[in-house]
Design a protein around this motif. Structure first.
Motif, PDB file in Angstrom:
ATOM      1  N   LEU A 173      29.074  47.569  45.487  1.00 16.33           N
ATOM      2  CA  LEU A 173      30.474  47.144  45.360  1.00 16.33           C
ATOM      3  C   LEU A 173      30.635  46.123  44.254  1.00 16.33           C
ATOM      4  CD1 LEU A 173      31.529  46.895  49.112  1.00 16.33           C
ATOM      5  CD2 LEU A 173      32.436  48.481  47.401  1.00 16.33           C
ATOM      6  N   LEU A 174      29.686  45.144  44.173  1.00 14.89           N
ATOM      7  CA  LEU A 174      29.751  44.136  43.108  1.00 14.89           C
ATOM      8  C   LEU A 174      29.606  44.785  41.749  1.00 14.89           C
ATOM      9  CD1 LEU A 174      27.667  41.219  44.673  1.00 14.89           C
ATOM     10  CD2 LEU A 174      30.079  41.147  44.023  1.00 14.89           C
ATOM     11  N   CYS A 175      28.685  45.735  41.639  1.00 12.36           N
ATOM     12  CA  CYS A 175      28.491  46.425  40.359  1.00 12.36           C
ATOM     13  C   CYS A 175      29.734  47.213  39.973  1.00 12.36           C
ATOM     14  CB  CYS A 175      27.284  47.382  40.439  1.00 12.36           C
ATOM     15  SG  CYS A 175      25.690  46.507  40.519  1.00 12.36           S
ATOM     16  N   GLU A 182      22.977  37.321  36.939  1.00 11.21           N
ATOM     17  CA  GLU A 182      23.530  37.028  38.264  1.00 11.21           C
ATOM     18  C   GLU A 182      24.780  36.167  38.155  1.00 11.21           C
ATOM     19  OE1 GLU A 182      24.036  37.044  42.337  1.00 11.21           O
ATOM     20  OE2 GLU A 182      22.759  38.282  41.067  1.00 11.21           O
ATOM     21  N   GLN A 183      24.712  35.139  37.291  1.00  8.71           N
ATOM     22  CA  GLN A 183      25.887  34.267  37.083  1.00  8.71           C
ATOM     23  C   GLN A 183      27.055  35.071  36.492  1.00  8.71           C
ATOM     24  OE1 GLN A 183      23.898  31.351  34.610  1.00  8.71           O
ATOM     25  NE2 GLN A 183      24.104  29.760  36.208  1.00  8.71           N
ATOM     26  N   GLN A 184      26.733  35.965  35.559  1.00  4.85           N
ATOM     27  CA  GLN A 184      27.784  36.772  34.943  1.00  4.85           C
ATOM     28  C   GLN A 184      28.482  37.649  35.984  1.00  4.85           C
ATOM     29  OE1 GLN A 184      28.711  36.775  31.435  1.00  4.85           O
ATOM     30  NE2 GLN A 184      30.465  37.644  32.499  1.00  4.85           N
ATOM     31  N   ARG A 185      27.667  38.248  36.890  1.00  5.81           N
ATOM     32  CA  ARG A 185      28.260  39.080  37.937  1.00  5.81           C
ATOM     33  C   ARG A 185      29.157  38.256  38.839  1.00  5.81           C
ATOM     34  NH1 ARG A 185      23.217  41.749  37.958  1.00  5.81           N
ATOM     35  NH2 ARG A 185      22.425  40.411  39.639  1.00  5.81           N
ATOM     36  N   LYS A 186      28.711  37.060  39.185  1.00  4.74           N
ATOM     37  CA  LYS A 186      29.535  36.188  40.039  1.00  4.74           C
ATOM     38  C   LYS A 186      30.832  35.804  39.328  1.00  4.74           C
ATOM     39  CE  LYS A 186      25.913  34.031  42.865  1.00  4.74           C
ATOM     40  NZ  LYS A 186      25.239  32.759  43.191  1.00  4.74           N
ATOM     41  N   TYR A 187      30.686  35.425  38.055  1.00  2.58           N
ATOM     42  CA  TYR A 187      31.886  35.032  37.298  1.00  2.58           C
ATOM     43  C   TYR A 187      32.888  36.191  37.251  1.00  2.58           C
ATOM     44  CZ  TYR A 187      35.052  33.673  33.598  1.00  2.58           C
ATOM     45  OH  TYR A 187      36.191  33.382  32.904  1.00  2.58           O
ATOM     46  N   ASP A 188      32.367  37.384  36.911  1.00  3.33           N
ATOM     47  CA  ASP A 188      33.264  38.537  36.802  1.00  3.33           C
ATOM     48  C   ASP A 188      33.951  38.828  38.124  1.00  3.33           C
ATOM     49  OD1 ASP A 188      32.610  38.838  34.186  1.00  3.33           O
ATOM     50  OD2 ASP A 188      31.112  40.413  34.523  1.00  3.33           O
ATOM     51  N   TYR A 189      33.216  38.716  39.217  1.00  2.00           N
ATOM     52  CA  TYR A 189      33.798  39.007  40.535  1.00  2.00           C
ATOM     53  C   TYR A 189      34.921  38.020  40.862  1.00  2.00           C
ATOM     54  CZ  TYR A 189      34.454  39.179  45.539  1.00  2.00           C
ATOM     55  OH  TYR A 189      35.039  39.244  46.763  1.00  2.00           O
ATOM     56  N   PHE A 190      34.647  36.719  40.697  1.00  2.71           N
ATOM     57  CA  PHE A 190      35.652  35.719  41.071  1.00  2.71           C
ATOM     58  C   PHE A 190      36.852  35.728  40.115  1.00  2.71           C
ATOM     59  CE2 PHE A 190      31.910  33.852  43.278  1.00  2.71           C
ATOM     60  CZ  PHE A 190      32.440  33.884  44.554  1.00  2.71           C
ATOM     61  N   TYR A 191      36.586  36.038  38.854  1.00  7.44           N
ATOM     62  CA  TYR A 191      37.713  36.128  37.914  1.00  7.44           C
ATOM     63  C   TYR A 191      38.624  37.299  38.291  1.00  7.44           C
ATOM     64  CZ  TYR A 191      40.475  36.404  33.670  1.00  7.44           C
ATOM     65  OH  TYR A 191      41.523  36.441  32.798  1.00  7.44           O
ATOM     66  N   LEU A 192      38.007  38.438  38.615  1.00 11.48           N
ATOM     67  CA  LEU A 192      38.779  39.602  39.033  1.00 11.48           C
ATOM     68  C   LEU A 192      39.573  39.300  40.298  1.00 11.48           C
ATOM     69  CD1 LEU A 192      39.400  42.585  38.458  1.00 11.48           C
ATOM     70  CD2 LEU A 192      37.475  43.193  39.910  1.00 11.48           C
ATOM     71  N   GLU A 193      38.967  38.553  41.193  1.00 14.54           N
ATOM     72  CA  GLU A 193      39.665  38.181  42.436  1.00 14.54           C
ATOM     73  C   GLU A 193      40.837  37.259  42.129  1.00 14.54           C
ATOM     74  OE1 GLU A 193      40.277  38.220  46.630  1.00 14.54           O
ATOM     75  OE2 GLU A 193      39.298  39.530  45.173  1.00 14.54           O
ATOM     76  N   ALA A 194      40.674  36.336  41.165  1.00 13.29           N
ATOM     77  CA  ALA A 194      41.766  35.436  40.774  1.00 13.29           C
ATOM     78  C   ALA A 194      42.945  36.219  40.215  1.00 13.29           C
ATOM     79  CB  ALA A 194      41.271  34.429  39.736  1.00 13.29           C
ATOM     80  N   ALA A 213      45.619  30.266  45.905  1.00 11.01           N
ATOM     81  CA  ALA A 213      44.287  30.853  46.055  1.00 11.01           C
ATOM     82  C   ALA A 213      43.736  31.283  44.698  1.00 11.01           C
ATOM     83  CB  ALA A 213      44.348  32.053  47.005  1.00 11.01           C
ATOM     84  N   ALA A 214      44.613  31.816  43.834  1.00 11.45           N
ATOM     85  CA  ALA A 214      44.175  32.238  42.504  1.00 11.45           C
ATOM     86  C   ALA A 214      43.684  31.034  41.701  1.00 11.45           C
ATOM     87  CB  ALA A 214      45.323  32.927  41.773  1.00 11.45           C
ATOM     88  N   PHE A 215      44.404  29.919  41.806  1.00 14.40           N
ATOM     89  CA  PHE A 215      44.027  28.692  41.099  1.00 14.40           C
ATOM     90  C   PHE A 215      42.639  28.223  41.561  1.00 14.40           C
ATOM     91  CE2 PHE A 215      44.035  24.088  40.440  1.00 14.40           C
ATOM     92  CZ  PHE A 215      44.485  23.993  39.129  1.00 14.40           C
ATOM     93  N   ASN A 216      42.415  28.270  42.871  1.00 16.24           N
ATOM     94  CA  ASN A 216      41.110  27.864  43.408  1.00 16.24           C
ATOM     95  C   ASN A 216      39.991  28.769  42.897  1.00 16.24           C
ATOM     96  OD1 ASN A 216      42.198  25.735  44.843  1.00 16.24           O
ATOM     97  ND2 ASN A 216      42.573  26.982  46.680  1.00 16.24           N
ATOM     98  N   MET A 217      40.296  30.069  42.803  1.00 12.43           N
ATOM     99  CA  MET A 217      39.296  31.013  42.287  1.00 12.43           C
ATOM    100  C   MET A 217      38.950  30.697  40.836  1.00 12.43           C
ATOM    101  SD  MET A 217      38.042  33.311  44.302  1.00 12.43           S
ATOM    102  CE  MET A 217      38.303  33.813  46.002  1.00 12.43           C
ATOM    103  N   LEU A 218      39.961  30.358  40.038  1.00 11.80           N
ATOM    104  CA  LEU A 218      39.713  30.035  38.632  1.00 11.80           C
ATOM    105  C   LEU A 218      38.861  28.769  38.513  1.00 11.80           C
ATOM    106  CD1 LEU A 218      43.227  30.836  37.124  1.00 11.80           C
ATOM    107  CD2 LEU A 218      41.097  32.077  36.664  1.00 11.80           C
ATOM    108  N   GLN A 219      39.130  27.800  39.374  1.00 15.77           N
ATOM    109  CA  GLN A 219      38.300  26.589  39.363  1.00 15.77           C
ATOM    110  C   GLN A 219      36.846  26.940  39.683  1.00 15.77           C
ATOM    111  OE1 GLN A 219      40.629  24.115  42.108  1.00 15.77           O
ATOM    112  NE2 GLN A 219      41.013  22.699  40.408  1.00 15.77           N
ATOM    113  N   HIS A 220      36.670  27.881  40.610  1.00 11.94           N
ATOM    114  CA  HIS A 220      35.307  28.309  40.956  1.00 11.94           C
ATOM    115  C   HIS A 220      34.661  29.021  39.767  1.00 11.94           C
ATOM    116  CE1 HIS A 220      32.012  29.076  43.642  1.00 11.94           C
ATOM    117  NE2 HIS A 220      32.081  30.398  43.412  1.00 11.94           N
TER     118      HIS A 220
END
Length: 597
Positions: A13-15, A47-59, A70-77
């Motif tokens: 799913l992450l991929c 691994e960091q890139q995958r995390k960044y991409d996931y949270f950015y997409l969620e934002a 919630a989007a603002f919090n995701m961007l901060q993350h």
């Protein structure tokens, strides 16, 4: 085993999320008006890139769902994972701007541009912010760099053009205009702007060369030759202008712009006879399109006003055109508007009627004539105008309204009823409730005139549903109830609203006084009838004066009653009991006839 499969499923799913972001994220964001995403990944582990991409997409997803917190919090993350990510910085900047936190927004945007200088949208957003904040030096430096980096984009050039114009940096303005010309090709807009700038610089030679080059670029477009001729005229080069105008007219004898410019030349050189002949050639030429004539006359009027000349020359020219019996309503309408602007209302009327003869659907002309007829209380003319108006513009409720009033004045009660009922067929959700209420009020008046009181009261009720503050309906409804001596409490309540709304209206004061009289409140009734007699608002009818006598009698003032009864008789009262009241010196109730107010 089951746990292992779950881990594999989560990784898949992450991929997939990362693949969607890279493969179609840009297209989807562009469809939503967002900017392409650029995430520098050199400093991140996979691994960091995958995390960044996931949270950015969620934002982004949360932003689309308008869950901004919630989007603002995701961007901060996202920024905690990758503090220099331009995509997250840009989005954060938008949130700061929305929250009016300009310094934080500007800092985030500057960092986004610093980390990704090749993203046009980040740089353009920062340039716009600098310009809004009036930080001209920063804006200029950024835009000058963008002109080089984004050589195919025009926005930086236009932004620089605006800044240089404000700074009156004319050489730089010319440089930008030349760059735009290189990109877009020669155009009238750019050449005229360069011409204007050269004049500002007092470089007349370059100014004329610019327009001349436009003519050379488009030798088959005679419009540019006329523009050059007009420029020559403005600069006092009359002979050069004359030669150009004549050249165009030789090639295109019916070129309206050239004919008008030629007329201006004759006027400027004092050749009055040739000037008037040239204008006649243009404006009385049936081959010249009505729109062209209209534009020429507008220009002529503007020039006449700027020159401070009187209206005689404009009116004379319009009259010549009108003698030609034009078959287009635009010029006569312009003439009528001009006359009205000069306070020549009387002179405008026949012109407006000519407009309607040409175009019966011209609502503006009909409304102007209707306004004059209403002002004069010329009900026959109102009927003529509105009957034709209803046919030509059946959706215009105003024509039905004034027609109904005019029919009432002409005692054509059935016609008034019919036109109101026809008007109500055209009422829709956009119709003003006050207008609909007025139609029902007129219907109520008409039914009462026909002694159909039940239908009248139903119509008044409808009028008050649409507009509870319809003063006319409230007054008449209340008065007619009082004459029938029924529902007096309701009548008093309605009548009091009219007195409160217009405390000096003699008609409304009389109605309220009469209701109080019918309820036996004679002392209070006398206070209101005295106010009605003193009021200067509205003519006091014989009915009001007779009521005053009745109320005076019931308060014990017989002499006062006789005075007002005799006055009502002298005014032509048709009351069947008035003469008996005077003869017997006593109040006699009228049991047989209601009285119209």
């Amino acid at each position: 085993m089951k746990s292992e499969r779950m881990k594999i499923k989560i990784l898949l799913l992450l991929c997939m999320a990362v693949w969607l972001l890279s493969a179609c994220g840009t297209t989807r964001r562009q469809m939503r008006g967002q900017l392409p995403v650029t995430v520098p990944s050199a400093s991140l582990t996979p691994e960091q890139q995958r995390k960044y991409d996931y949270f950015y997409l969620e934002a982004v997803r949360l932003k689309v769902q308008k869950d901004y917190d919630a989007a603002f919090n995701m961007l901060q993350h996202c920024l905690s994972i990758h503090p220099n990510a331009s995509s997250a910085l840009y989005e954060m900047a938008q949130y700061y701007m929305f929250l009016k936190k300009i310094p934080q927004g500007q800092a985030a945007l500057e960092k986004a541009v610093e980390n990704d200088p090749d993203n046009f949208w980040y740089s353009q957003g920062l340039a716009n912010l600098y310009m809004q904040q009036n930080e001209k030096e920063k804006a200029t430096a950024l835009l000058e760099g963008m002109v080089t980096r984004f050589s195919s984009k025009l926005d930086p050039l236009y932004n620089l053009l605006e800044i240089y114009n404000r700074q009156e940096a004319y050489d730089k303005v010319i440089g930008i205009l030349n760059k735009l010309e290189e990109r877009m090709g020669k155009s009238e807009q750019l050449s005229m702007e360069k011409f204007r700038i050269y004049l500002q610089k007092k470089d007349d030679k370059s100014a004329f060369r610019e327009i001349e080059s436009l003519v050379a670029e488009y030798p088959m477009d005679t419009r540019y030759q006329i523009v050059l001729g007009d420029v020559y005229m403005q600069s006092g080069k009359k002979e050069e202008a004359y030669r150009l105008y004549q050249k165009v007219l030789k090639e295109e004898p019916e070129n309206a712009l050239a004919m008008y410019s030629m007329a201006s030349y004759y006027e400027a050189t004092g050749q009055k006879e040739l000037y008037e002949r040239q204008l006649d050639t243009l404006l009385l030429n049936k081959k010249v399109a009505p729109d062209t004539k209209l534009n020429v006359m507008r220009q002529f009027i503007v020039q006449n006003e700027q020159d401070g000349k009187d209206s005689t020359r404009v009116i004379t020219l319009f009259n010549r055109i009108m003698e030609q019996d034009p078959d287009d309503a635009q010029l006569p309408m312009l003439y009528a508007q001009y006359l009205l602007s000069k306070g020549m209302n009387k002179e405008s009327l026949p012109v407006l009627r000519q407009v309607l003869n040409i175009d019966p659907t011209n609502t503006a002309a009909r409304m102007m004539l209707l306004g004059e007829a209403v002002r004069k209380e010329d009900y026959e003319d109102i009927i003529r105008l509105c009957e034709a108006g209803v046919e030509a513009n059946p959706e215009m409720l105003e024509f039905y309204f004034y027609l109904a009033i005019a029919y009432n004045q002409a005692e054509r009660t059935d016609d008034a009823l019919a036109v109101c009922q026809k008007a109500l067929e055209h009422v829709n959700g956009d119709s003003k409730k006050e207008v609909v209420s007025d139609f029902y009020a007129i219907i109520g008046d008409a039914y009462h005139t026909k002694r159909m009181n039940k239908e009248a009261y139903a119509a008044y009720d409808s009028a008050l549903v649409y507009n509870p503050s319809n003063i006319g309906a409230l007054n008449n409804y209340a008065y007619y109830l009082s004459v029938e001596r029924r529902d007096l409490d309701k009548a008093e309540e309605m009548s009091y609203k009219t007195v409160k709304a217009e405390p000096n209206n003699s008609t409304y004061l009389d109605t309220y006084a009469w209701i109080l009289f019918e309820k036996g409140n004679y002392a209070e009734a006398r206070l209101y009838i005295d106010d009605a007699m003193k009021s200067e608002e509205g003519a006091k009818s014989d009915v009001v004066v007779e009521h005053c006598g009745d109320i005076y009698y019931m308060t014990g003032d017989v002499d006062g009653a006789l005075k007002y009864w005799k006055q009502a008789l002298e005014m032509g009262s048709k009351s069947k009991t008035l003469k008996q009241k005077i003869a017997k010196k006593k109040y006699i109730a009228d049991e047989t006839e209601t009285t119209e107010k």
